[in-house]
Structures are given as structure tokens and as C-alpha cells.
Design an enzyme around this catalytic site. Structure first.
Site, PDB file in Angstrom:
ATOM      1  N   GLY A 124       0.795  -1.130  -0.064  1.00  0.00           N
ATOM      2  CA  GLY A 124       0.152   0.022   0.018  1.00  0.00           C
ATOM      3  C   GLY A 124       0.801   1.177  -0.115  1.00  0.00           C
ATOM      4  O   GLY A 124       0.646   2.206  -0.796  1.00  0.00           O
ATOM      5  N   ALA A 125       2.021   1.231   0.861  1.00  0.00           N
ATOM      6  CA  ALA A 125       2.755   2.437   1.106  1.00  0.00           C
ATOM      7  C   ALA A 125       4.039   1.897   1.903  1.00  0.00           C
ATOM      8  O   ALA A 125       4.026   1.041   2.443  1.00  0.00           O
ATOM      9  CB  ALA A 125       1.957   3.550   1.460  1.00  0.00           C
ATOM     10  N   MET A 126       5.078   2.887   1.960  1.00  0.00           N
ATOM     11  CA  MET A 126       6.289   2.593   2.586  1.00  0.00           C
ATOM     12  C   MET A 126       6.595   3.874   3.352  1.00  0.00           C
ATOM     13  O   MET A 126       6.803   4.867   2.647  1.00  0.00           O
ATOM     14  CB  MET A 126       7.284   2.013   1.422  1.00  0.00           C
ATOM     15  N   GLU A 127       7.165   3.942   4.532  1.00  0.00           N
ATOM     16  CA  GLU A 127       7.485   4.940   5.152  1.00  0.00           C
ATOM     17  C   GLU A 127       8.796   5.366   5.245  1.00  0.00           C
ATOM     18  O   GLU A 127       9.246   6.103   6.307  1.00  0.00           O
ATOM     19  CB  GLU A 127       7.074   4.725   6.633  1.00  0.00           C
ATOM     20  N   ASN A 128       9.537   5.259   4.117  1.00  0.00           N
ATOM     21  CA  ASN A 128      11.069   5.741   3.856  1.00  0.00           C
ATOM     22  C   ASN A 128      11.161   7.093   4.774  1.00  0.00           C
ATOM     23  O   ASN A 128      10.227   8.079   4.493  1.00  0.00           O
ATOM     24  CB  ASN A 128      11.368   5.793   2.362  1.00  0.00           C
ATOM     25  N   HIS A 183      -1.093   6.382   8.588  1.00  0.00           N
ATOM     26  CA  HIS A 183      -0.344   5.186   9.058  1.00  0.00           C
ATOM     27  C   HIS A 183       1.340   5.626   8.732  1.00  0.00           C
ATOM     28  O   HIS A 183       1.973   5.315   9.621  1.00  0.00           O
ATOM     29  CB  HIS A 183      -0.736   4.016   8.250  1.00  0.00           C
ATOM     30  N   GLU A 184       1.509   5.939   7.394  1.00  0.00           N
ATOM     31  CA  GLU A 184       2.983   6.076   7.066  1.00  0.00           C
ATOM     32  C   GLU A 184       3.506   7.139   7.926  1.00  0.00           C
ATOM     33  O   GLU A 184       4.612   7.222   8.187  1.00  0.00           O
ATOM     34  CB  GLU A 184       3.028   6.218   5.451  1.00  0.00           C
ATOM     35  N   HIS A 191       4.470   6.297  11.064  1.00  0.00           N
ATOM     36  CA  HIS A 191       5.896   5.605  11.134  1.00  0.00           C
ATOM     37  C   HIS A 191       7.147   6.497  11.441  1.00  0.00           C
ATOM     38  O   HIS A 191       8.053   6.080  11.784  1.00  0.00           O
ATOM     39  CB  HIS A 191       6.028   4.978   9.827  1.00  0.00           C
ATOM     40  N   GLU A 236       4.834  -2.254  13.331  1.00  0.00           N
ATOM     41  CA  GLU A 236       3.379  -2.304  12.521  1.00  0.00           C
ATOM     42  C   GLU A 236       2.329  -2.226  13.501  1.00  0.00           C
ATOM     43  O   GLU A 236       1.314  -1.744  13.337  1.00  0.00           O
ATOM     44  CB  GLU A 236       3.878  -3.458  11.597  1.00  0.00           C
TER      45      GLU A 236
END
Length: 878
Positions: free
Chosen positions: A266-270, A302-303, A306, A325
Site C-alpha cells: 500500500g505504501a512505505m514509510e521511508n 499510518h505512514e 511511522h 507495524e
């Protein structure tokens, strides 16, 4: 399954601190057409906590090594060894700078891990172990480094060249553009990100609680820029909420989001540069449903959350994945509850737990929130890690209460800022602040399976005492035959004729709601001064992820449905009443009396719909779904379950059509706009339309056609389309609507995905043949994960009736598709496999066919991702 010989098992018990640490990481990417050259300069030191070794082992896969040097001294071939998974350098000093140059091929990267090319745009996905496909590195979360990144490309090739942190310079010389980025916060390699493409940018600003100005940027294709405004507002809401609720302020000068169409997740929290699937960013009323709007809001939050629960404080190893998570899912769930309807959000979460996570807990892939072992970490991005992990945090928050929970999270973030830690570290902060011993509670992290609570009661009118006896049991799971009693917080209330009763225990008045700490295999709680026979309201707000068994009488369920102040409990009582009716019909028993009670209650609710939370009532109209009903049986018959559920839906529609039609027509003018009230009205109105379309009546088909053609938002248009397509007697009208919908939206990829999905999930007819045809459609792209999810996953996961067709052809079809997808994208292939892993839960005629499909898949050359799931499902795992 040849992967078995090349797939070692990684075990938590074998964890060792890294032999070396990387203080600084300097990366240079030279982007060329067809290939990319990556040069790394790593400042490496021996870890004082590790054992002594003279060799440095770096992770690396699919890399073409060009040069290697230590402190400017080039290494000869005898100084190192290259294997398919590692670069081993012999006799390294205590402290040194490693120079490494490799070549990679992003355009050929169909697995979408590491650096890959998506529609002419370069982007990365490094969690969990994708960075090792970019350069040789200590690719593990407990190695945290300060990153500098230089991106070089031909002048004019890309308008956007991004990486983590702050931009130090952006220059052009000798026909090349050079952009230099620096992230001052140490991070593990899985949080690295790079993007290069021709993108448009939506900008805004946010002022933090301390007065700092933060630049906010969302990058996407130019045609989609105007669909980013809702995401931007969601981001600002999340930033403010995190400051107010957790005291967490953003730390960099800019926060960037990039939307990518080809993305496994869905997405990534870089850190500072979040990369998102377009489905979780783009939103516009004309092309986005209310559910998709809420998903965008939730995933954006959410991201962003993080940044603290995952980035500033990260996990020591992948066994601790739920540390970041589970905590972050709990945080985004509470955010969404505050932004919308708390009761509805809780129902949505519980529906997912019961339909998916409880089923996972009962299957071959069952694992604790903190797993003991894995073959492929990508297989453990599961509902157990995420959603059950969030429930574990929720239980801690309930046990401590709001004030102490906030103090405990403050301690956690301050104590472990900049560190990679464990689930035990998190729980220890809860213990220190609360002064409570949570050693038994820790079993939620180490013990798999869904606990069962069997509850009985007794009322002594003479003594005015009410006794509640709770007995817990945790079923056996793979590798864990014997289970210990859990610490289960049970929130409850008692109802009398005039409403809630005061709860008096041992002479102390506890108020009208209490959280019982159930820690023994069997406990009895005695309530005093109970002047009438009470009715228990159990597990309020779903205070623990357990199955509750209590023999409610029909009149008790009626009262809870109509009177309970807890929205979840009202819905759950309705689900229980519906489940009783359905289960009796499935078992071939008489159910007319129970069905009459159900109709009476629904009629009363619909008659008084204006006085209710419309969103809550919409969910109360929903029958329990087929996967949940199947999970109630040791050996479920999917054909019978589908038939009985469809019959009950038709019967309810027939008996309640006057009330349903009145509700539908009355809500027409209130379902306008994007307010929570308008969304709730649309939700209820469209639920009633689904029921009305169960009746073979031209009037109701006409209503759906009118709504479809006149809708001013995607929610109403798509709801009408779905109602028509899923009603067998509306086939002609459905085909016309499908053609019109595609013609109108064929240039909107996300909407076309919905068009695919509604056809793949149609519960009647030869859907398998239609799915095969959709795979050949001009708009389908087998390389795109969203398209695979829209067709194959929708068919296998959302079309219980047709997927479980008695012929077994759908099982074999799924196995064939997975075998082909596995060659391109193992992560997606592994996730598509889930429906087949539950073969043991069905009657023999289906179980044998499902197992046969798995066995046919096992004959292929499999990736370690798919191998692990297949082998465990067939009980052939190591």
C-alpha cells in the site's frame, strides 16, 4: 520445489548482534537507459558488542560487481568471495572505508524490490530486504547509518530526483544533473528511498507545535495532481493529531510523498520520502468511493505515524516487525476513529480480524505476533503482525488507561530514540509506568492462535449476586501444541430493565463499565447488590482479539441490538442473531422462529433509521460474510454456506422491502458531499439498494439504473453498478452499465481496477471464464500488482461462491496463475496463494481438490516466498 535446498530457516533464537556497524553511507546513483551504476562509500567499524571475526559478510543479490576497495586500496579476487547472497571480504581492519561499485538493471526488475523502473519512473522498495538488490550492504534493521545520496542523470531526463532527508544541492554541469541529499537521522537500509521521474508536485506547509515550518510535497503524474488535495489535507490532520495525542512533532524541514502505480504494498514509510501505491493517494469525488477516501486518509496517517513508531525507533530484527507495524496500525486506527465514526471503525477492524486473521490463526501459516522463525520474511507481512499486533497494543492501552499509556509511550520514544529495539522493550515501558507485572501479557507476542472465552453465568436473587464464570482455551497451532493461559482484558457492563447497572465487586462500586483481567484458565467474578436478573454486555469495543462463547437468548440479543450504548456490541449482537439463523439453516435445522425475530428487529431499526447512526445501521444490515461463517465449522461446506446466505438475504429483502424502499428514498437528498454524515447516508442508502436488487422486480432495477446514470459521485455510481452486476436477474441492465462505466472511465487506471473487481466478484454464472477473458483485456497488465489484485485476488478472496465451485476448476486456475506470477513477482504470488492454504477447513470433496491444486503447484520451480507457503500448507516444511 527445489527452493527447499536453497532456503534456510531464520530463527529468532539464533539472533546475534551484527559483527560490524556502518557509521556513514554515501551512495552515488548514475541513471542510464537500460542500467544503473551504484557506487557506495561505507564507513565501517567493528561492533564492540559482537564476537571477533576477521571477515566481513555483506548482503547482496543480483548485483554485477565492478570494483572493490578498502581505504582506497583495490582488492584482488583473492581478498573476497562472491556468492548468490553475499560478498565476503577477508581480513578487514577494525575501522575502514569500503568503496564498492556495482551495476544493476532496474528496467528488468519485475519483482519490484530494490530499485526498479515503473512507467519511466525510477523508484525503490527496500523493506524488508530489497536494499541488498541495490548494493552490497549489511541489510538488517539493527544496522543504522547516516545516509548521503547523490543522483546523477542526463540533463533534462527527469524533472524530479529525490531521496531521504534534506536537499543539499541541485546542479547541472557537463550535460548532467546532479542532486545531493542528506538524511541527518540514522536509519537502517530498509528505510532508504530514491525516486527519479517526470512528476508534478502539489505543495503546502505545516506549522508544528513548536513553530517550525515544514514543506509538504506530494509528487504524482501531472494528470493526477488535482487528485492529491485530499491526501494533503489528510497528512496535515495526521501531523496535528500526532502532536496532540502522542506529543510527536515532525523532525525534518520537508515531508515528501510519491505516488507510484506499480507497487507491491500500500505504501512505505521511508524517512522523509514516503512512496505510495497510487490507490492510497489519489482521490476525487468523481472517481473515488467513500471507502477509498477513508483508506487514503488512514494510509497517509499510518505512514506518517511511522516517522516515530518505525523510523526514529525501529525494530531490532524482523521478528519484531509488529513493534512498528502493530503500534502504528493501532495509532492509525485511533486516528481514523477520531476523524469518522468510532463504532464503525471498530466494526471494520473486527470484521477483518474475524474473517481473515482468525482464519490465519487456524491455518498452516499460523504464527505468533512475534514469530519464532521464517524462510522468507515477506511472507510475514500478515494480518497477525499488523492487525492482531494492533490489538495487543490496544489491550495495553486499555489495561493502563489513557494517562498512563501516554506516559509509557513518551518513555518509549525518548528512551529508544535512534535505536533498533524489541517488543519486550516496548512492554517494559508499559510496566515501568504502570507498576504492573505484564510478564503473562507477553504471551500475546509469543503464543499463536485465537483464544476462546467460554462464559457462563448464574443469578442468585435472594443474595442479589450475579456470578460470571469465564474459562479460556487457546487451540493448538503448528509448533505450539500446548498453550498457557493468557492475560485477557474483558470490558463489560450489565444491563437491567432501566439500562446499565452499577458494578459492585467486594463492596467497591466500579461504575457501569469495567475491564476484567482474565488471567487464569477459569475465573469467576461475583457482582453484588444486583437487584434484578441482569443481561451481560461482553467484550465491549472488542477489548481483546478472542472468540466469545456465551449462550445469549433471543430476547437478550434483541435488547442489546436496540439498547446497548456500545456501538460494537449492538452490531455484534445483530451478527450473533444472524449467525444463529444462518447456522441452523446450514445445519438443516428449523430456524423459522429465529428468522421471525431477526425480521422483527430489522423492521424496527429501519422504521427508526433517522434516529440512528446511519453508518452503524448500514453495517447492522450486513449478513456475516461467507469466510467468517466457514470459520465456524471444523469442516465447512462452501456450497451450502453460499446457498443459505443468499436465500436469507432474499427472504429479508422480500419481507422488508417496504421499509428498505422508504429508507432508500428518504436518504436521497442527505447523501451529498464529503462530510461524515453524507458518507454515512450513502452507506445506508446503498446497503438498502443491494437488498432491493435481491428481488426480481423491474422497479428496483430501474432505481439502480437511475442511480447509476444520475450519480454525482463514484460511491453512488459504483454501488449501483455493483448491485446490478451481482443480481442475476439484472444481467441485461448490468451489461449495459458495465459498457457505459468502462467507456466513461477507461483512462482512469484505479477506476478500471474497480471495473475488473466487480466482475471478478460476481457471485453467479461462469465467472471463471469471465476472469480468463479479463486477463486478456486491453486494460489488464500482468506486471502491475493492482491489476492482479483487481482480477485474480478479487476472484479468489472476494467471490466465495464461485471460487469454491464444486468442480474445483477455480482452485487449479489459481495454482496455474501463481506459478506464472511467481517467475516475475514472488511477493505478489505468495500473497495470492492464501485461499488455497485453508483447504483443511473444508469438507473432503473441496479439501481434496484444493490440496490437489497445491500439489500441482509444488511441481514447479518455486521462489522461496511461494515455496514456504506451499510446503507449510502441505505439511512438508522444514
Amino acid at each position: 520445489m527445489s527452493a527447499s535446498t536453497a532456503t534456510p530457516v531464520t530463527r529468532l533464537a539464533d539472533y546475534r548482534a551484527p559483527e560490524f556497524l556502518i557509521e556513514k553511507t554515501h551512495l552515488t546513483f548514475e541513471l542510464h537507459e537500460g542500467y544503473t551504476d551504484v557506487s557506495s562509500r561505507l564507513t565501517i567499524v567493528r561492533n564492540p558488542k559482537s564476537t571477533k571475526t576477521n571477515d566481513l559478510a555483506l548482503h547482496g543479490e543480483q548485483l554485477e560487481l565492478h570494483s572493490l576497495a578498502i581505504d582506497e586500496r583495490s582488492l584482488d579476487s583473492g581478498d573476497y568471495q562472491v556468492t548468490p547472497q553475499n560478498l565476503i571480504i577477508h581480513n578487514v581492519p577494525e575501522r575502514f572505508v569500503l568503496h564498492c561499485s556495482v551495476r544493476i538493471y532496474p528496467e528488468k526488475n519485475t519483482a519490484l524490490e530494490g530499485l526498479y523502473c515503473s512507467s519511466g519512473m525510477y523508484c525503490t522498495q527496500c523493506e524488508a530486504e530489497g536494499f541488498r538488490k541495490i548494493t552490497y550492504y549489511l541489510d538488517r534493521p539493527d544496522v543504522m547509518s547516516e545516509f548521503e545520496t547523490v543522483i546523477i542523470a542526463r540533463e533534462g531526463a527527469f524533472s524530479t530526483m529525490l531521496s531521504n532527508g534534506n536537499c543539499l544541492s541541485d546542479t547541472v554541469h557537463d550535460g548532467k544533473r546532479v542532486v545531493h541529499w542528506h538524511d541527518p537521522f540514522k536509519k537502517p537500509s530498509y528505510l532508504f528511498a530514491l525516486v527519479a521521474g517526470n512528476l508534478a508536485c502539489l505543495e503546502d506547509h505545516f506549522t508544528t507545535q513548536s513553530g517550525r515550518d515544514v514543506l509538504l510535497q506530494i509528487y504524482t503524474e501531472a494528470k493526477d495532481r488535482e487528485k492529491c488535495h485530499f491526501a494533503m489535507q489528510s497528512l496535515k490532520k495526521a501531523m496535528r493529531w500526532d502532536e496532540e495525542t502522542y506529543g510527536r512533532e515532525y523532525d525534518l524541514d520537508r515531508f515528501m510523498i510519491v505516488a507510484v502505480d506499480d507497487f507491491n504494498m500500500g505504501a512505505m514509510e521511508n524517512k522523509g520520502l514516503n512512496i505510495f501505491n497510487t490507490s492510497c493517494v489519489l482521490a476525487h469525488p468523481a472517481s473515488t468511493t467513500d471507502a477509498a477516501f477513508q483508506r487514503v486518509e488512514g494510509v497517509i496517517a499510518h505512514e506518517y505515524f511511522h516517522n516515530w513508531s518505525g523510523n526514529r525507533v525501529t525494530c531490532r530484527d524482523w521478528f519484531q516487525l509488529s513493534l512498528k507495524e502493530g503500534l502504528t496500525v493501532y495509532r492509525d486506527s485511533e486516528f481514523s476513529a477520531d476523524m469518522n465514526s468510532r463504532a464503525v471503525k471498530r466494526i471494520e477492524d473486527v470484521n477483518l480480524l474475524r474473517s481473515v486473521q482468525f482464519v490465519e490463526d487456524a491455518g498452516p501459516m499460523a504464527h505468533p505476533v512475534r514469530p519464532d522463525s521464517y524462510m522468507e520474511i515477506s511472507n510475514f507481512y500478515t494480518v497477525t503482525i499488523y492487525e492482531k499486533g494492533a490489538e495487543v497494543v490496544r489491550m495495553l492501552a486499555n489495561i493502563l488507561g489513557p494517562k498512563l499509556y501516554r506516559q509509557a509511550t513518551d518513555l518509549y520514544f525518548s528512551r529508544f530514540d535512534g535505536q533498533a529495539v524489541t517488543c519486550d522493550d516496548f512492554v517494559q515501558c508499559m510496566e515501568e509506568i504502570s507498576g504492573r507485572d505484564l510478564s503473562q501479557f507477553r504471551l500475546w507476542y509469543s503464543q499463536a492462535g485465537t483464544p476462546e472465552l467460554h462464559i457462563s453465568d448464574h443469578y442468585d436473587a435472594d443474595r442479589q449476586q450475579y456470578s460470571l464464570t469465564l474459562r479460556q482455551y487457546v487451540p493448538a497451532t503448528p509448533g505450539q501444541a500446548e498453550k498457557k493461559p493468557m492475560h485477557i482484558p474483558v470490558k463489560m457492563a450489565l444491563y437491567g430493565n432501566q439500562g446499565t447497572l452499577n458494578l459492585v465487586i467486594n463492596g467497591q462500586n466500579k461504575g457501569t463499565e469495567i475491564v476484567l483481567d482474565i488471567c487464569q484458565e477459569q475465573q469467576t467474578i461475583v457482582f453484588e447488590q444486583v437487584v434484578e436478573q441482569p443481561m451481560p454486555s461482553l467484550l465491549r469495543s472488542f477489548s481483546a482479539p478472542v472468540r466469545v462463547f456465551y449462550d445469549y437468548q433471543l430476547d437478550q440479543l434483541q435488547k442489546l441490538i436496540l439498547l446497548d450504548s456500545d456501538g460494537f456490541c449492538r452490531w455484534d449482537a445483530m451478527q450473533s442473531l444472524m449467525r444463529i439463523v444462518l447456522s441452523k439453516a446450514i445445519d438443516g435445522k428449523g430456524h423459522q422462529a429465529e428468522q421471525m425475530v431477526l425480521i422483527k428487529v430489522l423492521r424496527q431499526l429501519l422504521a427508526d433509521y433517522a434516529a440512528m447512526d446511519a453508518a452503524l445501521l448500514a453495517y447492522m444490515l450486513d449478513l456475516p460474510n461467507e469466510p467468517y461463517l466457514a470459520s465456524l465449522y471444523e469442516k465447512a461446506n462452501p456450497v451450502t454456506i453460499s446457498r443459505v446466505r443468499t436465500q436469507l438475504q432474499h427472504e429479508l429483502a422480500t419481507q422488508l422491502q417496504t421499509e428498505l424502499l422508504n429508507c432508500y428514498q428518504s436518504l436521497q437528498n442527505s447523501a451529498i458531499g464529503l462530510s461524515a454524515q453524507a458518507m454515512a447516508a450513502r452507506s445506508l442508502r446503498n446497503r438498502t439498494l443491494v437488498y432491493l436488487l435481491q428481488i426480481d422486480d423491474a422497479r428496483y432495477r430501474g432505481l439502480a439504473q437511475q442511480q447509476f446514470s444520475q450519480a454525482e459521485n463514484m460511491t453512488d455510481q459504483f454501488a449501483a453498478l455493483r448491485a446490478l452486476v451481482h443480481a442475476e436477474h439484472a444481467h441485461t441492465e448490468a451489461q449495459t452499465a458495465l459498457q457505459s462505466f468502462y467507456q466513461q472511465w477507461q483512462h482512469e487506471s484505479l477506476v478500471v481496477n474497480m471495473w475488473f473487481q466487480v466482475q471478478a466478484s460476481r457471485p453467479w454464472g461462469d465467472v471463471l471464464q469471465e476472469v480468463r477473458e479479463l486477463l486478456q483485456h486491453e486494460a489488464f497488465d500482468a506486471r502491475n500488482p493492482n491489476k492482479l489484485r483487481a482480477v485474480i485476488a478479487a476472484f479468489a478472496n472476494q467471490n466465495f461462491t464461485r471460487f469454491h465451485d464444486s468442480s474445483g476448476n477455480a482452485y487449479q486456475f489459481l495454482a496455474e496463475q501463481i506459478a506464472g506470477i511467481d517467475q516475475r513477482n514472488p511477493q505478489i504470488a505468495s500473497r495470492l496463494l492464501t485461499p488455497l492454504t485453508h483447504w483443511h477447513r473444508f469438507v473432503d470433496e473441496h479439501a481434496c481438490l484444493m490440496r490437489k491444486a497445491l500439489e500441482s503447484l509444488s511441481q514447479h520451480e518455486l521462489s522461496k516466498d511461494v515455496y514456504e507457503v506451499v510446503s507449510k500448507s502441505l505439511n512438508k516444511a522444514h
